[in-house]
Design an enzyme around this catalytic site. Structure first.
Site, PDB file in Angstrom:
ATOM      1  N   ASP A   1       0.823  -1.218   0.000  1.00 37.08           N
ATOM      2  CA  ASP A   1       0.000   0.000   0.000  1.00 37.08           C
ATOM      3  C   ASP A   1       0.853   1.262   0.000  1.00 37.08           C
ATOM      4  OD1 ASP A   1       0.653  -0.908   2.672  1.00 37.08           O
ATOM      5  OD2 ASP A   1      -0.659   0.645   3.456  1.00 37.08           O
TER       6      ASP A   1
ATOM      7  N   GLU B   1      -0.164  -1.305   5.546  1.00 35.39           N
ATOM      8  CA  GLU B   1       0.845  -0.848   6.507  1.00 35.39           C
ATOM      9  C   GLU B   1       0.617   0.608   6.905  1.00 35.39           C
ATOM     10  OE1 GLU B   1       4.324   0.909   8.259  1.00 35.39           O
ATOM     11  OE2 GLU B   1       3.521   1.472   6.317  1.00 35.39           O
TER      12      GLU B   1
HETATM   13 ZN   LIG Z   1       6.522   2.276   4.451  1.00 31.46          ZN
END
Ligand SMILES: [Zn+2]
Length: 409
Positions: free
Chosen positions: A97, A162
């Site tokens: 992401d 994340e």
């Molecule tokens: Zn990162």
């Protein structure tokens, strides 16, 4: 020529292919639904095909349910490569992401049409975290092309979510699978510095508190008829600075090497000068060395607040804004730290040292689950900025660092 020289040369020869993969990954904006995007679905497809083509010995797709994603889930890919010794696995975890581009006017080009300029690739996600994702993929590709078997087995974890908390990423993977073993080496190339000399192994605990002080409003010409909440709060702010004395131990792993207790945000109280404020609100940001418990810090803070209540006749209420105990640090002597140091020395000719930082990293999730994870990468730290870029030489160098570790016995 040594095996490492052969692998290194092969990685160099992949330069254009690495840039090409960066550009293709960039074209699929893997922004979390929580940040207004579609998630990692399309990016994961490109990566899955790349892994299948390598090929790898095993691929698992772990789907974390997410009704806000078009597919209803967030993909986490675990790819496995058999080494000579399968009693331990060397894991490299990167995240798919990316964060939104922010103000487009500040970009020199389209953040999702990556471009190369002056030895750098520009685009959203090219450094955070594609630089090392691509580096780890091509490190493996080099082993396969040279028909050299890595010493240990290798695992690549390409995870989701994340940037928005990892609950649908590595946190979900750790809770719902048992792919990791205590003896595995876990490398998270998602923090670092320009020279590649920082191996992040520890974080401080975090405690953010909101303090509401309630006194009694009055006309400023007759303060005796009221209780000045702002004045009492100022004494409390001063009292709280004694926390530096109470929790004064030092740990040279960290910069700064001690716990910090800083008053930060202040909410407005009365709008005019001639009123004694009956209510006052301020905030404290505490970063606590792992050797102290957050509970103990909070107990001390409550005692201090009690003293101010007794002295001024105010009521002080504490509200927690964020609380995270420090994860157990990865020891500076851990195998993963030594392996990184040796590889960084050979590839970049610098000495990397274990360090602690004030904020949290995704490696803390591994540490809380009992695994010795270390964060390392050689980056210019352009993550989340407009005109984010990746130094092509860092992408190639980091691939060589991973390859070096894959060869270590
Ligand atoms: Zn990162």
């Amino acid at each position: 020529m040594t095996k490492f020289d052969r692998i290194s040369r092969r990685i160099q020869s992949f330069r254009d292919d690495m840039i090409d993969l960066q550009v293709r990954l960039c074209a699929q904006p893997a922004i979390s639904p929580a940040a207004g995007g579609e998630g990692e679905g399309k990016k994961a497809e490109i990566l899955l095909n790349f892994l299948k083509d390598l090929p790898c010995n095993d691929i698992q797709v772990i789907r974390a349910p997410d009704l806000d994603a078009p597919s209803g889930f967030r993909p986490n890919l675990l790819a496995y490569f058999q080494g000579k010794n399968s009693s331990r696995t060397i894991w490299v975890m990167t995240h798919m992401d990316v964060v939104p581009p922010g103000d487009l006017a500040q970009w020199k080009g389209d953040p999702f049409k990556a471009w190369v300029e002056g030895g750098k690739i520009y685009g959203r996600g090219v450094e955070d975290n594609q630089q090392d994702m691509v580096a780890s993929l091509f490190a493996i590709k080099a082993f396969l092309a040279e028909k050299i078997r890595p010493s240990s087995s290798i695992g690549l974890a390409l995870v989701a979510d994340e940037e928005t908390g990892s609950t649908k990423g590595i946190d979900y993977v750790l809770r719902n699978s048992n792919h990791f073993r205590k003896e595995d080496l876990i490398i998270v190339p998602d923090a670092g510095n320009k020279e590649g000399t920082m191996i992040e192994v520890a974080e401080k605990g975090i405690l953010w508190l909101r303090f509401k002080t309630t006194g009694k409003q009055a006309h400023a010409s007759t303060p005796q008829k009221g209780i000045n909440s702002f004045k009492a709060a100022c004494f409390l702010v001063t009292e709280l600075q004694n926390l530096y004395q109470v929790f004064k131990e030092r740990d040279s792993l960290f910069e700064p090497p001690f716990s910090t207790f800083e008053p930060t945000k202040k909410e407005p109280n009365v709008p005019n000068i001639n009123t004694i404020p009956g209510e006052d609100v301020f905030y404290l940001d505490s970063r606590v060395l792992p050797k102290y418990s957050i509970d103990d810090v909070e107990k001390q803070i409550k005692k201090m607040a009690q003293r101010i209540e007794d002295r001024f006749g105010v009521k002080i209420t504490l509200e927690e804004q964020q609380r995270a105990s420090a994860a157990p640090p990865t020891p500076a002597e851990a195998v993963v730290v030594k392996a990184l140091q040796s590889a960084v020395r050979d590839v970049y000719r610098v000495e990397a040292a274990a360090r602690g930082i004030g904020g949290g990293t995704v490696a803390a999730l591994f540490r809380r689950a009992g695994y010795e994870a270390a964060c390392w990468s050689r980056i210019d730290e352009t993550a989340h900025q407009p005109n984010e870029y990746c130094q092509i030489e860092n992408m190639i160098g980091d691939a060589r660092v991973f390859a070096h570790i894959f060869l270590q016995g």
